[in-house]
Design a protein around this motif. Structure first.
Motif, mmCIF file in Angstrom:
data_model
loop_
_atom_site.group_PDB
_atom_site.id
_atom_site.type_symbol
_atom_site.label_atom_id
_atom_site.label_comp_id
_atom_site.label_asym_id
_atom_site.label_seq_id
_atom_site.Cartn_x
_atom_site.Cartn_y
_atom_site.Cartn_z
ATOM 1 N N ARG A 200 98.227 -3.013 -26.445
ATOM 2 C CA ARG A 200 97.647 -4.272 -26.925
ATOM 3 C C ARG A 200 97.639 -5.358 -25.854
ATOM 4 N NH1 ARG A 200 99.745 -6.890 -31.024
ATOM 5 N NH2 ARG A 200 97.696 -7.403 -31.869
ATOM 6 N N ALA A 201 98.529 -5.247 -24.886
ATOM 7 C CA ALA A 201 98.576 -6.245 -23.818
ATOM 8 C C ALA A 201 99.113 -5.568 -22.566
ATOM 9 C CB ALA A 201 99.462 -7.426 -24.214
ATOM 10 N N TYR A 202 98.223 -5.360 -21.604
ATOM 11 C CA TYR A 202 98.627 -4.671 -20.372
ATOM 12 C C TYR A 202 97.977 -5.381 -19.195
ATOM 13 C CZ TYR A 202 99.703 -0.938 -17.077
ATOM 14 O OH TYR A 202 100.187 -0.226 -16.020
ATOM 15 N N SER A 203 98.800 -5.812 -18.263
ATOM 16 C CA SER A 203 98.305 -6.527 -17.091
ATOM 17 C C SER A 203 98.159 -5.561 -15.921
ATOM 18 C CB SER A 203 99.272 -7.656 -16.723
ATOM 19 O OG SER A 203 98.769 -8.406 -15.630
ATOM 20 N N VAL A 204 96.965 -5.528 -15.322
ATOM 21 C CA VAL A 204 96.670 -4.617 -14.219
ATOM 22 C C VAL A 204 96.672 -5.388 -12.904
ATOM 23 C CG1 VAL A 204 95.009 -2.989 -13.264
ATOM 24 C CG2 VAL A 204 95.217 -3.239 -15.735
ATOM 25 N N PRO A 205 97.515 -5.013 -11.956
ATOM 26 C CA PRO A 205 97.458 -5.667 -10.647
ATOM 27 C C PRO A 205 96.187 -5.240 -9.905
ATOM 28 C CG PRO A 205 99.000 -3.842 -10.577
ATOM 29 C CD PRO A 205 98.558 -3.964 -12.007
ATOM 30 N N ALA A 206 95.629 -6.149 -9.154
ATOM 31 C CA ALA A 206 94.403 -5.844 -8.424
ATOM 32 C C ALA A 206 94.383 -6.608 -7.108
ATOM 33 C CB ALA A 206 93.171 -6.203 -9.258
ATOM 34 N N VAL A 207 93.725 -5.998 -6.134
ATOM 35 C CA VAL A 207 93.458 -6.664 -4.858
ATOM 36 C C VAL A 207 91.985 -7.034 -4.856
ATOM 37 C CG1 VAL A 207 93.327 -6.388 -2.366
ATOM 38 C CG2 VAL A 207 95.255 -5.417 -3.631
ATOM 39 N N GLU A 208 91.710 -8.306 -4.659
ATOM 40 C CA GLU A 208 90.326 -8.764 -4.612
ATOM 41 C C GLU A 208 89.960 -9.049 -3.163
ATOM 42 O OE1 GLU A 208 87.818 -12.321 -6.674
ATOM 43 O OE2 GLU A 208 88.994 -10.995 -7.976
ATOM 44 N N LEU A 209 89.031 -8.265 -2.630
ATOM 45 C CA LEU A 209 88.636 -8.437 -1.228
ATOM 46 C C LEU A 209 87.854 -9.728 -1.044
ATOM 47 C CD1 LEU A 209 87.497 -4.805 -0.306
ATOM 48 C CD2 LEU A 209 89.757 -5.847 -0.083
ATOM 49 N N ALA A 210 87.950 -10.253 0.153
ATOM 50 C CA ALA A 210 87.252 -11.501 0.468
ATOM 51 C C ALA A 210 85.748 -11.323 0.299
ATOM 52 C CB ALA A 210 87.573 -11.940 1.892
ATOM 53 N N SER A 211 85.106 -12.294 -0.275
ATOM 54 C CA SER A 211 83.659 -12.226 -0.521
ATOM 55 C C SER A 211 82.857 -12.226 0.763
ATOM 56 C CB SER A 211 83.231 -13.412 -1.389
ATOM 57 O OG SER A 211 83.518 -14.637 -0.718
ATOM 58 N N THR A 212 83.492 -12.622 1.881
ATOM 59 C CA THR A 212 82.767 -12.731 3.154
ATOM 60 C C THR A 212 82.742 -11.423 3.937
ATOM 61 O OG1 THR A 212 84.818 -13.540 4.148
ATOM 62 C CG2 THR A 212 83.235 -15.193 3.405
ATOM 63 N N LEU A 213 83.486 -10.394 3.492
ATOM 64 C CA LEU A 213 83.514 -9.134 4.225
ATOM 65 C C LEU A 213 82.138 -8.468 4.229
ATOM 66 C CD1 LEU A 213 86.859 -7.499 3.018
ATOM 67 C CD2 LEU A 213 86.373 -8.450 5.268
ATOM 68 N N ASP A 214 81.830 -7.764 5.341
ATOM 69 C CA ASP A 214 80.573 -7.030 5.376
ATOM 70 C C ASP A 214 80.783 -5.616 4.856
ATOM 71 O OD1 ASP A 214 81.696 -5.521 7.462
ATOM 72 O OD2 ASP A 214 80.733 -6.711 9.021
ATOM 73 N N LEU A 215 79.678 -4.890 4.681
ATOM 74 C CA LEU A 215 79.732 -3.572 4.069
ATOM 75 C C LEU A 215 80.530 -2.578 4.900
ATOM 76 C CD1 LEU A 215 78.756 -2.032 1.604
ATOM 77 C CD2 LEU A 215 76.679 -1.431 2.851
ATOM 78 N N GLU A 216 80.448 -2.670 6.226
ATOM 79 C CA GLU A 216 81.199 -1.756 7.086
ATOM 80 C C GLU A 216 82.699 -1.950 6.893
ATOM 81 O OE1 GLU A 216 82.350 0.837 10.340
ATOM 82 O OE2 GLU A 216 80.768 0.746 8.841
ATOM 83 N N ALA A 217 83.140 -3.190 6.834
ATOM 84 C CA ALA A 217 84.566 -3.462 6.639
ATOM 85 C C ALA A 217 85.035 -2.953 5.286
ATOM 86 C CB ALA A 217 84.827 -4.963 6.760
ATOM 87 N N VAL A 218 84.223 -3.165 4.262
ATOM 88 C CA VAL A 218 84.580 -2.694 2.920
ATOM 89 C C VAL A 218 84.664 -1.173 2.899
ATOM 90 C CG1 VAL A 218 83.761 -2.523 0.537
ATOM 91 C CG2 VAL A 218 83.675 -4.712 1.735
ATOM 92 N N ALA A 219 83.744 -0.512 3.609
ATOM 93 C CA ALA A 219 83.759 0.951 3.668
ATOM 94 C C ALA A 219 85.043 1.456 4.315
ATOM 95 C CB ALA A 219 82.547 1.453 4.445
ATOM 96 N N ARG A 220 85.464 0.806 5.390
ATOM 97 C CA ARG A 220 86.697 1.210 6.069
ATOM 98 C C ARG A 220 87.898 1.061 5.143
ATOM 99 N NH1 ARG A 220 85.516 4.188 10.568
ATOM 100 N NH2 ARG A 220 84.056 3.094 11.921
ATOM 101 N N ILE A 221 87.933 -0.053 4.428
ATOM 102 C CA ILE A 221 89.040 -0.304 3.505
ATOM 103 C C ILE A 221 89.028 0.737 2.396
ATOM 104 C CG2 ILE A 221 89.964 -1.936 1.813
ATOM 105 C CD1 ILE A 221 88.801 -4.173 3.642
ATOM 106 N N PHE A 222 87.856 1.030 1.861
ATOM 107 C CA PHE A 222 87.720 2.020 0.789
ATOM 108 C C PHE A 222 88.236 3.377 1.240
ATOM 109 C CE2 PHE A 222 85.353 5.475 -1.178
ATOM 110 C CZ PHE A 222 85.465 5.198 -2.537
ATOM 111 N N GLU A 223 87.832 3.807 2.434
ATOM 112 C CA GLU A 223 88.221 5.114 2.944
ATOM 113 C C GLU A 223 89.719 5.182 3.230
ATOM 114 O OE1 GLU A 223 83.958 6.158 5.127
ATOM 115 O OE2 GLU A 223 85.671 5.492 6.300
ATOM 116 N N THR A 224 90.288 4.064 3.658
ATOM 117 C CA THR A 224 91.713 4.033 3.992
ATOM 118 C C THR A 224 92.587 4.083 2.753
ATOM 119 O OG1 THR A 224 91.247 2.735 5.985
ATOM 120 C CG2 THR A 224 93.509 2.721 5.174
#
Length: 556
Positions: A200-224
């Motif tokens: 009924r109540a569960y808090s999920v921790p999350a990392v929110e990436l900076a909105s200014t990152l480009d797609l290549e940087a996001v891809a590297r982070i995703f793969e890592t």
């Protein structure tokens, strides 16, 4: 500091709601949902108890949208009315599993608490893993589609537990069908909160990436950070990048494979893909400065749309030349994938049709053929770096523009003299030379030895390496080189099986078929322990001589 990830927490039910209304979306490059019910039940048990299930990763970029896909079982509007949806980069399997668990209409697998009433009424708390269960759609249809039916069987859907109204009705039906003392009803509400807090109540921790990152940087982070080791290909990322520009990269590539250049789809689908076209476009866009993934991802959608057809034509011409002239008729016969780029841009530089420059097409073909075999001899692509491919491409384009077709002066004589050793050494692991040696046989109009004895070209897509002297000789005195390149030749899969452990002569291979394979008719009738070394030495010399002759083909 603008690029630093920001730790956040979200309510699970809110994330599920956002996934359902399309404001939380999956990038198209995410893999499909693959979790089995056993994994979902373990996850659900942890959530029910309020135990950690790991963090999620979210990204809401500035002024950028990309192709998205549905969560499994969820049809969404993909954020219509929200110009900047949030992308779920890590946590798809977990969130999809919980969507299925919390909404039984989203999946054919129904997640339930089996023995829910007994669990909540018992003074001693039972094992949560024994409580969480699932039913198939067929099983669920047998009396469990109504709250009363489930209460009678002491089974509750997760929704029955989560929603106060549904839980109240389930409790009423449970006490009614089991003839229990109604004064104990409050116990179920109290123990629902104490024993199943996370539902009924569960808090999920999350990392929110900076909105200014480009797609290549996001891809590297995703793969890592991706726990399953998923790698994002350049095509995955460019498919996402080009989607808002109404350019469907995968559809365009399917058109190339099926209609424009079918041989690419039939024989090279394991080797060549849309990235090869994008690499050509990156070469043009940067004037030969770079063709790395980073460079490709910076291609503007407008440039890709405008130059795509030209890039496809250049790639197609290159693949046609490699197939028809060099004998590279399938992916396994292409020594190095990056060899395609120099050939493609050189052919494009020469032009075609009305745009063709004053180029002698025969001289151009001879130059590219010579370059190909020379690159094998010199081991130019032994380390297939983008930089090396660019350097070769620039050199070939320069020669086209200056009509300087002879490359005789750049033959590496030292490398040529080492060819025989490379062909005989069974430990060299020289994949480039092996592929080239097999392509050489195809280019020499070699035929299949068994089956229908058709030219190997007609067997493109089915060719395998065949040990002329069977591998069973390995370890026998005098046969140490049985796995060397000089003891292998291309055959169709069908013929490879038919030849089996026999020598060509023993298998009844016609003598006229052996020549293009650089095989001697006599010695292949009965090569023995004593004759193996002389056989591979002689064949290695002939292959080396043929390679060198091909490399000098452009001699004026």
């Amino acid at each position: 500091m603008r690029n630093q990830p920001e730790p956040r927490s979200y309510e699970l039910l809110d994330l599920i709601r956002r996934a359902l209304d399309g404001t939380l979306v999956l990038p198209e490059f995410q893999r499909d949902f693959v979790w089995k019910p056993t994994a979902v039940k373990l996850l659900l048990s942890s959530v029910a108890k309020g135990w950690p299930i790991g963090s999620f990763m979210l990204w809401r970029p500035d002024d950028f949208t990309m192709a998205v896909k549905d969560f499994d079982g969820v049809g969404t509007t993909h954020g219509e009315g929200d110009d900047t949806p949030t992308y779920l980069l890590d946590g798809q399997q977990r969130l999809t599993a919980l969507i299925h668990a919390f909404d039984h209409q989203r999946t054919t697998v129904k997640y339930v608490l089996s023995g829910a009433g007994e669990y909540l009424l018992a003074d001693l708390e039972g094992n949560i893993e024994d409580l969480v269960d699932h039913r198939t759609e067929k099983q669920f249809g047998r009396g469990l589609t109504t709250t009363k039916g489930r209460a009678r069987e002491d089974i509750a859907l997760i929704e029955d537990i989560v929603d106060d109204g549904r839980f109240s009705q389930w409790v009423e039906d449970y006490f009614d069908t089991h003839k229990l003392d109604s004064s104990k009803k409050p116990i179920l509400f109290e123990r629902r909160a104490a024993r199943l807090p996370g539902l009924r109540a569960y808090s999920v921790p999350a990392v929110e990436l900076a909105s200014t990152l480009d797609l290549e940087a996001v891809a590297r982070i995703f793969e890592t950070t991706n726990k399953t080791g998923v790698k994002l290909s350049t095509v995955d990322l460019m498919t996402a990048r080009l989607y808002p520009a109404d350019f469907r990269l995968r559809d365009e590539w399917t058109e190339v494979q099926e209609r424009t250049y079918p041989m690419v789809g039939q024989n090279f689908s394991d080797t060549i893909d849309a990235e090869d076209v994008l690499r050509i476009l990156a070469y043009w866009s940067t004037d030969g400065a770079g063709v790395t993934r980073e460079r490709i991802l910076k291609l503007s959608p407008d440039f890709v749309k405008m130059q795509w057809a030209r890039g496809v034509s250049a790639l197609g011409e290159a693949m046609t030349l490699l197939s028809e002239v060099m004998g590279v008729v399938q992916g396994s016969l292409l020594p190095a994938r990056l060899m395609v780029l120099p050939v493609a841009v050189a052919l494009d530089a020469a032009g075609e049709g009305d745009a063709a420059k004053a180029v002698d097409r025969e001289d151009l073909r001879n130059m590219l053929e010579s370059w190909f075999w020379r690159a094998i001899i010199d081991e130019t692509f032994a380390r297939s770096t983008n930089t090396r491919a660019i350097g070769q491409a620039k050199e070939l384009v320069r020669r086209v523009e200056e009509q300087q077709y002879s490359m005789q002066s750049v033959l590496n004589e030292e490398a040529a003299s080492g060819l025989i050793d490379r062909l005989i050494d069974p430990k060299a692991s020289d994949g480039l030379l092996e592929a080239a040696a097999h392509a050489l046989v195809v280019a020499a109009d070699g035929q299949d030895w068994k089956a229908d004895e058709k030219p190997l070209r007609e067997k493109a897509g089915t060719l395998e390496k065949h040990h002329i002297v069977p591998r069973e000789g390995e370890g026998v005195e005098g046969w140490e080189k049985v796995n060397c390149i000089a003891n292998m030749t291309p055959q169709s899969k069908e013929s490879n099986i038919e030849l089996g452990k026999k020598l060509p002569g023993e298998a009844g291979v016609a003598g006229k078929l052996l020549g293009p394979h650089f095989c001697d008719v006599g010695e292949l009738g009965q090569v023995g322990h004593d004759g193996f070394d002389s056989f591979v030495s002689r064949r290695a010399r002939e292959i080396a001589s043929a390679l060198i002759a091909k490399a000098k083909r452009d001699t004026p």
